[in-house]
Design a protein around this motif. Sequence first.
Motif, mmCIF file in Angstrom:
data_model
loop_
_atom_site.group_PDB
_atom_site.id
_atom_site.type_symbol
_atom_site.label_atom_id
_atom_site.label_comp_id
_atom_site.label_asym_id
_atom_site.label_seq_id
_atom_site.Cartn_x
_atom_site.Cartn_y
_atom_site.Cartn_z
ATOM 1 N N GLU A 185 -89.965 -2.416 -2.801
ATOM 2 C CA GLU A 185 -91.072 -3.261 -2.079
ATOM 3 C C GLU A 185 -92.495 -2.658 -2.510
ATOM 4 N N ALA A 197 -87.273 -7.459 -1.806
ATOM 5 C CA ALA A 197 -87.700 -8.484 -1.236
ATOM 6 C C ALA A 197 -86.921 -9.727 -2.174
ATOM 7 N N ILE A 213 -90.762 -11.397 6.128
ATOM 8 C CA ILE A 213 -91.063 -9.934 5.815
ATOM 9 C C ILE A 213 -91.923 -9.389 6.843
#
Length: 264
Positions: A185, A197, A213
């Motif tokens: 990430e 992700a 997120i």
Amino acid sequence: MKKVISLALAAVICSASMLLAACGGNTTKTIATVDDLEGAKIGVQLGTTGDIYASDYEEKGSTVERFNKGADAVLALTQGKIDCVIIDSEPAKAFVAANDGLKILDEPFAEEEYAICVAKDNTELLGKINTALAELKADGTTESIEKNFIGDDTKGKTPYVTPAGTDYPNGELHMATNAFFEPYEYYDGDTVVGIDASMAQAICDKLGYKLVIDDMDFDSIITSVQTGKADFGMAGMTVTDERLQSINFSDSYTTATQVIIVKE
């Protein structure tokens, strides 16, 4: 007279050097193998597996310096403030590529499996995630996502794309992460991208949830999931007995290796 002055000056320099070392100044211990970690100054990212494993060496005379970001640990290494950094192999490759004079020891430090953390009382979501993961493994999606970020021959060639017609009738799922752990990430502009992700997006597409997120310090992820501020945590997180006392984990979605970064 000159000799007396010289001796006095040498004493001052010596005292200053000792003071600098005591205050965390440059260090000189050479790390060539795992066995050299005893008595060393080890840099880790706070709350990570590297932190957990490195803690064992504190009883052997080592000093563990904990940083909020892996990049900060690597910076301290380049400045000579620590002897090495213990971190996952893939971020390690990115750090070494971006910083001249660093290398990764050939000898691996530890092997581990990454999984998704979910609150202990959220067994329904855990079951759904495991079902989605099994389907994504079976159809080759998880392998394709990894290849998109790892490996010179395939990197960037197989990005995950949400299937046409996907909708999200079930609302949102919030993913807690620390977006400074490339390639799992990291930021591309203002967007968090990476293996985790993409995996999370694929899972949410399967389950009919919109992915949100939430970036935070690594050591805040489990607490965020426990308290319901996030639905799940995904940040190159290893399943450990210590973490299992407070959180549940999904099936593993990838394997990883902890390595040691040192100066060349």
